[in-house]
Design an enzyme around this catalytic site. Structure first.
Site, PDB file in Angstrom:
ATOM      1  N   GLN A 127      64.409  53.674  27.483  1.00 25.31           N
ATOM      2  CA  GLN A 127      64.067  52.632  28.439  1.00 25.31           C
ATOM      3  C   GLN A 127      64.785  51.344  28.077  1.00 25.31           C
ATOM      4  OE1 GLN A 127      59.722  51.287  29.306  1.00 25.31           O
ATOM      5  NE2 GLN A 127      60.590  49.809  27.899  1.00 25.31           N
ATOM      6  N   GLY A 128      65.624  50.843  28.947  1.00 22.70           N
ATOM      7  CA  GLY A 128      66.330  49.589  28.686  1.00 22.70           C
ATOM      8  C   GLY A 128      65.729  48.442  29.455  1.00 22.70           C
ATOM      9  N   TYR A 129      64.675  47.862  28.914  1.00 23.04           N
ATOM     10  CA  TYR A 129      64.017  46.725  29.570  1.00 23.04           C
ATOM     11  C   TYR A 129      64.204  45.458  28.743  1.00 23.04           C
ATOM     12  CZ  TYR A 129      61.285  49.660  32.884  1.00 23.04           C
ATOM     13  OH  TYR A 129      60.881  50.520  33.877  1.00 23.04           O
ATOM     14  N   SER A 130      63.552  45.405  27.567  1.00 23.23           N
ATOM     15  CA  SER A 130      63.517  44.169  26.784  1.00 23.23           C
ATOM     16  C   SER A 130      64.905  43.766  26.312  1.00 23.23           C
ATOM     17  CB  SER A 130      62.634  44.350  25.555  1.00 23.23           C
ATOM     18  OG  SER A 130      61.313  44.600  25.929  1.00 23.23           O
ATOM     19  N   SER A 162      63.352  52.522  21.967  1.00 25.88           N
ATOM     20  CA  SER A 162      63.011  53.690  21.163  1.00 25.88           C
ATOM     21  C   SER A 162      63.734  54.895  21.752  1.00 25.88           C
ATOM     22  CB  SER A 162      61.497  53.917  21.139  1.00 25.88           C
ATOM     23  OG  SER A 162      60.962  53.829  22.430  1.00 25.88           O
ATOM     24  N   GLU A 245      52.715  52.483  31.049  1.00 21.14           N
ATOM     25  CA  GLU A 245      52.820  52.231  29.612  1.00 21.14           C
ATOM     26  C   GLU A 245      51.526  51.617  29.094  1.00 21.14           C
ATOM     27  OE1 GLU A 245      56.110  50.693  26.541  1.00 21.14           O
ATOM     28  OE2 GLU A 245      55.620  49.203  28.043  1.00 21.14           O
TER      29      GLU A 245
END
Lengths: 416, 363
Positions: A127-130, A162, A245
């Protein structure tokens, strides 16, 4: 108050139990969310899907079991696997967040292409969010994608990714409309982690392990159709999954299992003259935590009943992430205290207990308090949405005030 | 599967809330608190009109035959309104004792009178939990000797149910010769406790069941005190949120400051799961008896901790006003303080919970 699920569900529960008893020898050891699933875990996942114990309500054409949604059946499955301490299947962000997002907002073609291999563990997602500058203020993200020769070209950096080391694919928030308002210029792209221009650097945390990564993008070229939702709608698309989440981090079965492990530890370990549980101060702390775990368990049952009635979870639900993460952390803290000086042993030391798991949990759970919406953000949500308290004044006013005071002399530590 | 209140229970809650909003405004509580006997006849009559005294009296004795969860719902509302009326002993513990351990004659004599509001019985079982100041009651040949502290619903009681040091229960008339009853003054002016000194006072025995009924009373009492704490805590959170939404400093509502907002969020976050815990504990008392004592301990000790935090935090959100008598916030603060201590403070109750699970080796 009626805590019976009814005869049909009792039969269902017996079936689940019988399945677990007959097959648990095939289950992998507790899942490591940061690693690529082992072949044993993949085989187990396939068996569970076949019997409808995971991916239960996902339609068969997408590789799921295809059952009608039934909250109580789902609850029974989760509860029975947790009780038996048997893996309930793969739990990674591809399955818990990306698949639900696609089901809600993906095109038919995307669903057919991605859901089945994701469920079966053949395709692992990250997951590429932050970003370094976009944590709690996620919409401030700066990774950008401009269009060049009919492709997105992505540049920027993600953090807290992660599974990035092992992932085949990433679902990623990028800014595609730099001139649009903050929340309106974001798109939700999906692309292969093998695309040239991606560099993954492990991010070592206080636990001594690299549970997360940083991911750098330099001119990463992504076909225009690898987008979920429309351009500029990425914020809306992402919010569809953030709820998943937060739900995931507040699992009452997980708390119950940690508590049972703590009770067992305190009954086995000796501290001075007696067992840890014979120490009245430690025992008092244990019972206090037991009461809190019970409160969260019944709170969870209340939320479950609310959803059965089609009512919103309300305050009972808003507080789950904040309270559960804190409680899990306190359980680990007591475990460390209960083994006294042995509590500091780590890194495969002689005399270490349970592979250093209590120390690892104690540190990692602090990460969970911060991640997925910090405790402070959770409190804002509880206050503003739950208690309807007044919002912060407009940011403009605050930044004007900040400018006005910017030149004022500061007191520094150590200055006379 | 339905974890929550039934339609009837929601109606009960709303009816009690409306009744108390009409009859028991804070000004009335204040008036009552300033008298020697702080109980409110007006509120008591209103509560009687709703049938509350007979809630736990079986139907064959003129009551409503309801459950402890119903009583917990009422307790929560009484605390929300800081209502100065007897409840815990007179309307909960006494009918439970008589129903479960009374003779047919005792039931026939007392239960209809309890249900109608004609008679009230106080309950003194504190010495089965923790002996203070050398108190304790011995019984021999139908006579009681010694001292029982913290008789609950003391004021206006016609009789008392008293536990002796062997955990046996006795029923003694308030005017029995050899009984000296002394009121104790507590922080909480909305409920009355007292001391009973026995010098050969004549008493009727209740069924001798080796402490089983006393254990039931401890569980029921703790659930009701936890529910009371829940109602008082709910009121204190609402008051803090309201105040923070009206009070301005530095040109802003103080509720828009994160420091204040987070205090309120922390109260709500700790308070909300208590509701489910109390509901379950009350439900277990009737429906899951083997869990009842343990979960009652959890409910009592946990609400004791959470609402101490709520009581001080809500007071702080109110700033200086919270500390004054002017807005009367202290009535809820003190109600929570009473709920925490009576029938065992958190540490005492947690030790009992540990013992119930076999975690304390017999001495």
């Amino acid at each position: 108050m009626d805590l019976e699920y009814g005869p049909d569900y009792d039969v269902f529960r017996k079936q689940v139990r019988a399945f677990i008893e007959a097959h648990s020898h095939l289950a992998p050891p507790s899942s490591d969310r940061a690693a690529r699933p082992s072949s044993k875990a993949v085989e187990w996942q396939k068996l569970l899907i076949e019997h409808g114990y995971t991916a239960r309500t996902i339609p068969q054409e997408y590789g799921g079991f295809g059952a009608e949604p039934d909250i109580l059946q789902s609850r029974i499955i989760a509860g029975e696997f947790a009780r038996a301490r048997v893996s309930g299947g793969l739990s990674n962000q591809g399955i818990s967040m990306f698949v639900p997002t696609l089901l809600e907002l993906g095109t038919e073609e995307q669903k057919l292409r991605w859901i089945e291999p994701t469920l079966k563990g053949d395709v692992v997602w990250c997951q590429g969010y932050s970003e370094p500058g976009a944590g709690s203020d996620l919409a401030n993200l700066k990774t950008r994608a401009h269009i060049e020769n009919g492709e997105f070209v992505v540049n920027g950096q993600k953090i807290w990714t992660s599974t990035a080391k092992h992932a085949d694919m990433i679902f990623c928030l990028v800014r595609t409309e730099p001139d649009a308002p903050k929340h309106g210029g974001i798109s939700y792209l999906i692309f292969s982690m093998d695309t040239p221009g991606i560099e993954v650097r492990p991010l070592k945390t206080m636990t001594g392990h690299a549970e997360f990564n940083e991911v750098f993008f330099t001119d990463v070229r992504v076909p225009l159709d690898q987008i979920v939702g429309q351009r500029g709608q990425g914020w809306f698309v992402a919010n569809a999954t953030l709820g998943h989440e937060r739900g995931m981090l507040g699992d009452p079965d997980a708390l119950e299992n940690r508590l049972q492990a703590l009770i067992a530890l305190m009954q086995e370990e000796h501290l001075g003259q007696g067992r840890a549980i014979d120490n009245p101060v430690l025992r008092d702390r244990l019972v206090a935590l037991q009461a809190e775990v019970a409160a969260m368990k019944y709170n969870g049952m209340r939320i479950l009943s609310n959803s059965l009635r089609g009512e919103p979870g309300g305050m009972a639900k808003l507080i789950v992430k904040l309270q559960s993460c804190e409680l899990a952390h306190q359980i680990s803290a007591l475990a460390i205290d209960a083994i006294g000086e042995l509590g500091i042993l780590y890194h495969n030391s002689p005399r270490e207990r349970e592979g250093g798991a209590w120390q690892w949990n104690y540190m990692f759970q602090l990460g969970l308090i911060i991640g997925g919406g910090t405790a402070q953000i959770q409190k804002n949500i509880i206050a503003e949405r739950g208690l309807e308290m007044p919002r912060e004044p407009k940011l403009a006013k605050i930044s004007d005030a900040a400018k006005a005071t910017a030149d004022m002399p500061r007191h520094k530590q150590g200055s006379a | 599967m339905d974890f929550g209140l039934s339609k009837d229970q929601q109606m009960l809650r709303d009816a009690v809330a409306r009744c108390l909003a009409d009859t028991c405004p804070l000004d009335h509580v204040r008036e009552c608190a300033e008298r020697d006997n702080p109980l409110s006849d007006k509120v008591l009559r209103a509560v009687q009109d709703l049938g509350i005294p007979g809630m736990l009296v079986p139907e064959e004795h003129g009551g409503l035959g309801m459950t402890l969860l119903d009583a917990a719902i009422v307790a929560e509302q009484l605390a929300y309104a800081v209502a100065p009326v007897p409840f815990l002993a007179s309307h909960v513990l006494a009918p439970i004792t008589l129903s479960e351990a009374g003779s047919e004659e005792q039931k026939a004599h007392w239960l209809p009178k309890i249900a109608s509001g004609e008679a009230r019985i106080g309950v003194a079982i504190s010495e089965t939990i923790e002996v203070r100041d050398g108190a304790g009651v011995s019984s021999a040949a139908g006579k009681l000797n010694g001292t029982a502290l913290f008789a609950i619903d003391f004021e206006g009681a016609d009789a008392f149910i008293v536990a002796d040091s062997g955990g046996r229960l006795h029923l003694v008339g308030a005017k029995a010769s050899g009984l000296k009853a002394i009121a104790l003054t507590t922080i909480d002016r909305t409920r009355c406790v007292g001391e009973l000194r026995f010098d050969g006072a004549e008493a009727e025995p209740l069924a001798d069941d080796r402490g089983a009924t006393v254990a039931r009373l401890r569980a029921a009492g703790r659930v009701i005190l936890a529910a009371d704490s829940l109602g008082a805590g709910q009121a204190m959170i609402e008051k803090a949120v309201d105040y923070a939404g009206q009070r301005e400093q530095f040109g802003r509502l103080i509720g828009s400051f994160q420091a204040v907002k987070h205090m309120c969020a922390e109260m709500a976050a700790r308070h909300e799961p208590c509701r489910s815990l109390v509901w379950y504990a009350a439900h277990a008392f009737d429906a899951v008896p083997k869990e009842a004592s343990l979960v009652a301990c959890h409910a009592k000790s946990h609400t004791g901790e959470v609402h101490r935090f709520v009581a001080r935090t809500s007071t702080e959100v109110h700033g200086g006003m919270g500390f004054t008598d002017l807005i009367g916030l202290h009535y809820w603060f003190k109600r929570i303080g009473f709920d925490r201590q009576v029938l065992g403070g958190p540490e005492t109750v947690r030790a009992e919970a540990a013992a119930l699970q076999g975690w304390i080796k017999a001495a």
